[in-house]
Design a protein around this motif. Structure first.
Motif, PDB file in Angstrom:
ATOM      1  N   ALA A   1      38.363 -11.501  27.233  1.00 27.22           N
ATOM      2  CA  ALA A   1      37.560 -12.587  27.300  1.00 27.22           C
ATOM      3  C   ALA A   1      38.442 -13.777  27.062  1.00 27.22           C
ATOM      4  CB  ALA A   1      36.392 -12.301  26.278  1.00 27.22           C
ATOM      5  N   ILE A   2      39.385 -13.806  26.402  1.00 25.88           N
ATOM      6  CA  ILE A   2      40.106 -14.840  26.131  1.00 25.88           C
ATOM      7  C   ILE A   2      41.362 -14.935  27.161  1.00 25.88           C
ATOM      8  CG2 ILE A   2      39.426 -14.973  23.699  1.00 25.88           C
ATOM      9  CD1 ILE A   2      42.361 -14.080  23.211  1.00 25.88           C
ATOM     10  N   GLY A   3      41.364 -14.225  28.117  1.00 28.26           N
ATOM     11  CA  GLY A   3      42.454 -13.992  29.046  1.00 28.26           C
ATOM     12  C   GLY A   3      43.773 -13.901  28.447  1.00 28.26           C
ATOM     13  N   ASP A   4      43.818 -12.998  27.341  1.00 28.58           N
ATOM     14  CA  ASP A   4      45.083 -12.771  26.821  1.00 28.58           C
ATOM     15  C   ASP A   4      45.576 -11.197  27.291  1.00 28.58           C
ATOM     16  OD1 ASP A   4      47.294 -12.208  25.138  1.00 28.58           O
ATOM     17  OD2 ASP A   4      46.440 -12.545  23.273  1.00 28.58           O
ATOM     18  N   ILE A   5      46.032 -11.244  28.375  1.00 28.52           N
ATOM     19  CA  ILE A   5      46.555  -9.747  29.179  1.00 28.52           C
ATOM     20  C   ILE A   5      47.580  -9.183  28.077  1.00 28.52           C
ATOM     21  CG2 ILE A   5      47.280  -8.641  31.076  1.00 28.52           C
ATOM     22  CD1 ILE A   5      44.561  -9.819  30.820  1.00 28.52           C
ATOM     23  N   CYS A   6      48.667  -9.928  27.730  1.00 32.02           N
ATOM     24  CA  CYS A   6      49.934  -9.667  27.247  1.00 32.02           C
ATOM     25  C   CYS A   6      49.271  -8.370  25.822  1.00 32.02           C
ATOM     26  CB  CYS A   6      50.397 -10.628  26.303  1.00 32.02           C
ATOM     27  SG  CYS A   6      51.278 -11.843  27.276  1.00 32.02           S
ATOM     28  N   ASP A   7      48.239  -8.973  25.108  1.00 31.66           N
ATOM     29  CA  ASP A   7      48.017  -8.168  24.027  1.00 31.66           C
ATOM     30  C   ASP A   7      47.023  -6.851  24.489  1.00 31.66           C
ATOM     31  OD1 ASP A   7      49.086  -9.344  21.870  1.00 31.66           O
ATOM     32  OD2 ASP A   7      47.842 -10.897  21.753  1.00 31.66           O
ATOM     33  N   THR A   8      46.830  -6.638  25.561  1.00 35.93           N
ATOM     34  CA  THR A   8      45.938  -5.622  25.973  1.00 35.93           C
ATOM     35  C   THR A   8      46.987  -4.188  26.177  1.00 35.93           C
ATOM     36  OG1 THR A   8      46.214  -5.800  28.290  1.00 35.93           O
ATOM     37  CG2 THR A   8      44.144  -6.975  27.527  1.00 35.93           C
TER      38      THR A   8
ATOM     39  N   ARG B   1      38.753  10.399  16.601  1.00 37.15           N
ATOM     40  CA  ARG B   1      39.306   9.888  18.067  1.00 37.15           C
ATOM     41  C   ARG B   1      38.021   8.977  18.695  1.00 37.15           C
ATOM     42  NH1 ARG B   1      38.955  11.934  23.544  1.00 37.15           N
ATOM     43  NH2 ARG B   1      40.629  11.151  24.658  1.00 37.15           N
ATOM     44  N   GLU B   2      36.939   9.481  18.594  1.00 32.07           N
ATOM     45  CA  GLU B   2      35.828   8.590  19.185  1.00 32.07           C
ATOM     46  C   GLU B   2      35.722   7.379  18.634  1.00 32.07           C
ATOM     47  OE1 GLU B   2      32.371  10.970  19.263  1.00 32.07           O
ATOM     48  OE2 GLU B   2      33.149  12.529  20.612  1.00 32.07           O
ATOM     49  N   SER B   3      35.813   7.283  17.275  1.00 32.87           N
ATOM     50  CA  SER B   3      35.798   6.039  16.590  1.00 32.87           C
ATOM     51  C   SER B   3      36.964   5.031  17.093  1.00 32.87           C
ATOM     52  CB  SER B   3      35.708   6.100  15.280  1.00 32.87           C
ATOM     53  OG  SER B   3      34.486   6.804  14.722  1.00 32.87           O
ATOM     54  N   GLY B   4      38.076   5.666  17.013  1.00 30.98           N
ATOM     55  CA  GLY B   4      39.374   4.815  17.193  1.00 30.98           C
ATOM     56  C   GLY B   4      39.337   4.379  18.748  1.00 30.98           C
ATOM     57  N   GLN B   5      38.850   4.993  19.550  1.00 32.64           N
ATOM     58  CA  GLN B   5      38.702   4.810  21.017  1.00 32.64           C
ATOM     59  C   GLN B   5      37.824   3.641  21.303  1.00 32.64           C
ATOM     60  OE1 GLN B   5      39.113   8.040  23.929  1.00 32.64           O
ATOM     61  NE2 GLN B   5      37.064   7.478  24.860  1.00 32.64           N
ATOM     62  N   LEU B   6      36.655   3.729  20.794  1.00 36.97           N
ATOM     63  CA  LEU B   6      35.722   2.804  20.885  1.00 36.97           C
ATOM     64  C   LEU B   6      36.226   1.362  20.429  1.00 36.97           C
ATOM     65  CD1 LEU B   6      32.871   1.966  21.596  1.00 36.97           C
ATOM     66  CD2 LEU B   6      31.935   2.536  19.302  1.00 36.97           C
ATOM     67  N   LEU B   7      36.943   1.442  19.167  1.00 34.79           N
ATOM     68  CA  LEU B   7      37.376   0.219  18.637  1.00 34.79           C
ATOM     69  C   LEU B   7      38.582  -0.352  19.605  1.00 34.79           C
ATOM     70  CD1 LEU B   7      37.347   1.045  14.859  1.00 34.79           C
ATOM     71  CD2 LEU B   7      35.822  -0.628  16.157  1.00 34.79           C
ATOM     72  N   LEU B   8      39.448   0.666  20.182  1.00 34.83           N
ATOM     73  CA  LEU B   8      40.403   0.235  20.860  1.00 34.83           C
ATOM     74  C   LEU B   8      39.802  -0.461  22.284  1.00 34.83           C
ATOM     75  CD1 LEU B   8      42.783   3.044  20.445  1.00 34.83           C
ATOM     76  CD2 LEU B   8      43.465   0.628  20.155  1.00 34.83           C
ATOM     77  N   GLU B   9      38.941   0.178  22.711  1.00 33.71           N
ATOM     78  CA  GLU B   9      38.142  -0.437  23.793  1.00 33.71           C
ATOM     79  C   GLU B   9      37.350  -1.890  23.616  1.00 33.71           C
ATOM     80  OE1 GLU B   9      35.444   2.621  24.925  1.00 33.71           O
ATOM     81  OE2 GLU B   9      36.771   4.101  25.755  1.00 33.71           O
ATOM     82  N   GLU B  10      36.861  -1.908  22.562  1.00 36.86           N
ATOM     83  CA  GLU B  10      36.315  -3.188  22.180  1.00 36.86           C
ATOM     84  C   GLU B  10      37.511  -4.186  21.910  1.00 36.86           C
ATOM     85  OE1 GLU B  10      34.257  -5.274  17.928  1.00 36.86           O
ATOM     86  OE2 GLU B  10      34.608  -3.082  18.218  1.00 36.86           O
ATOM     87  N   SER B  11      38.674  -4.053  21.534  1.00 33.86           N
ATOM     88  CA  SER B  11      39.717  -4.804  21.336  1.00 33.86           C
ATOM     89  C   SER B  11      40.265  -5.277  23.001  1.00 33.86           C
ATOM     90  CB  SER B  11      40.887  -4.380  20.570  1.00 33.86           C
ATOM     91  OG  SER B  11      41.662  -3.511  21.296  1.00 33.86           O
ATOM     92  N   LEU B  12      40.038  -4.555  23.731  1.00 33.64           N
ATOM     93  CA  LEU B  12      40.536  -4.679  25.028  1.00 33.64           C
ATOM     94  C   LEU B  12      39.505  -5.827  25.631  1.00 33.64           C
ATOM     95  CD1 LEU B  12      41.554  -1.243  26.565  1.00 33.64           C
ATOM     96  CD2 LEU B  12      43.032  -3.330  26.260  1.00 33.64           C
TER      97      LEU B  12
END
Length: 289
Positions: free
Chosen positions: A77-84, A61-72
Motif C-alpha cells: 500500500a505504501i509502495g515499499d517493495i524492499c520490506d516485502t 501457522r495459520e495465524s502467523g501466515q495471516l499476519l504475514l500476508e497482512e504485513s505484505l
C-alpha cells in the motif's frame, strides 16, 4: 500471478484487530507497485515480520501466515517493495516445512526477483540458499547443486559469515543425494566445527542446527555410528576454504548425465550400487568408493 493472489488479504479489519476473511473475493490481485527507497518500519505496528515468524514457529501457522500476508498488503500500500522480502521469505519457509514445495519455490523466486531489482546482494544470497534448500528437500539434487554453486559467489562477495554454515550443510545434503554419504559426513563435520566457532562468539543459530540434525540423521542412516563419527572428525580438521573446495570438487565429480542415479533417493542409490553386500561390506565399500 499466483504469489500476488496468495499474499493478498481480501478482508476487513475490525477494531479489535481480528479479521473476517473473504475467501470468495473475485477481485484480481493488484499489480506490485514500483520499488520505493523510503522505508517505513512502523507500518505494521507491533506485528513485525520477525515476530510473525515466531508465531509460525510456535505452531500457530495459520495465524502467523495471516499476519504475514497482512504485513505484505500494508507494505504494498505504501509502495515499499524492499520490506516485502522478509515476510515472503518466511512464507516460503512455512510452505517448504509443510511440504508445499511448488508454493515455496514461487515465494523464494519472488524474493530473488525483488532482491535483484533492488541490487540487494546480501539478501539475494540468503533467498537463493532458501530456494536451494527447498529444491533439495524436494529431491531435485541437480538444481540444488547449481543453486549452491551460484550462491557461493554471492556469499564470498557480500554474504554474512554465518551463511557459510548453511551452505556447507546444504551441499552436504546435495552430495548425499548424489549417493556419497562419506563425503557428506565429512562436510557435516566441517559445518559443525564452523557452527561451534560462531556459538563460541555468541552467535547461535537454531535454524542451522535443526537443518544440520535433519541432514546428518539422513547421512547417518547410510553409515554405522562409528564410521559416521570418524568422518565427522575428519571434517572438523578442515578450515572453511578447504571445506568449500572439497564440496565443489565432490559436486563437480558427480556424473550429472546419469539421470537415473539422480532420480533415486540416497538409500535407493546405495542399494543399487552395493546390492548383495552385507551391511558391513557396504560400509567398507562406501569408504573406498
Amino acid at each position: 500471478d499466483e504469489i500476488e493472489r496468495f499474499v493478498r488479504v481480501g478482508d476487513t479489519e475490525k477494531g479489535d484487530g481480528s479479521h473476517d476473511q473473504r475467501a470468495d473475493d473475485p477481485q484480481p490481485a493488484a499489480p506490485l507497485p514500483e520499488p520505493s527507497d523510503h522505508r517505513q518500519p512502523d507500518v505494521v505496528d507491533d506485528r513485525r515480520p520477525q515476530e510473525l515468524e515466531v508465531v509460525g514457529e510456535k505452531g500457530e501457522r495459520e495465524s502467523g501466515q495471516l499476519l504475514l500476508e497482512e504485513s505484505l498488503e500494508k507494505f504494498h500500500a505504501i509502495g515499499d517493495i524492499c520490506d516485502t522480502v522478509w515476510p515472503l521469505s518466511v512464507l516460503g519457509r512455512f510452505a517448504r516445512d509443510h511440504g508445499d514445495y511448488a508454493r515455496a519455490v514461487a515465494f523464494y523466486e519472488k524474493c530473488i526477483e525483488i532482491d535483484r531489482r533492488m541490487d540487494d546482494r546480501i539478501h539475494l544470497g540468503m533467498e537463493m540458499l532458501g530456494l536451494g534448500l527447498t529444491v533439495l528437500q524436494h529431491g531435485d539434487y541437480r538444481r540444488a547443486a547449481e543453486l549452491y554453486a551460484k550462491v557461493l559467489e554471492l556469499l564470498k562477495r557480500r554474504g554474512r559469515p554465518i551463511l557459510f554454515v548453511q551452505w556447507l550443510i546444504g551441499t552436504a545434503g546435495v552430495i548425499h543425494g548424489f549417493g556419497k554419504p562419506t563425503a557428506a559426513a565429512q562436510l557435516l563435520g566441517a559445518a559443525d566445527a564452523l557452527f561451534e566457532s560462531f556459538l563460541a562468539k555468541g552467535i547461535p543459530n537454531p535454524a542451522n542446527r535443526a537443518l544440520y540434525n535433519r541432514i546428518s540423521s539422513e547421512v547417518r542412516a547410510e553409515l554405522s555410528t562409528e564410521i559416521f563419527a570418524s568422518l565427522v572428525q575428519e571434517g572438523h580438521a578442515m578450515d572453511l576454504e578447504q571445506a568449500i573446495a572439497f564440496a565443489l570438487s565432490e559436486m563437480k565429480s558427480t556424473d550429472a548425465s546419469d539421470s537415473h542415479a539422480l532420480s533415486l533417493s540416497p538409500r535407493q542409490a546405495a542399494k543399487e550400487k552395493f546390492g548383495g553386500l552385507t551391511a558391513r561390506e557396504r560400509e567398507v565399500a562406501a569408504l573406498i568408493a
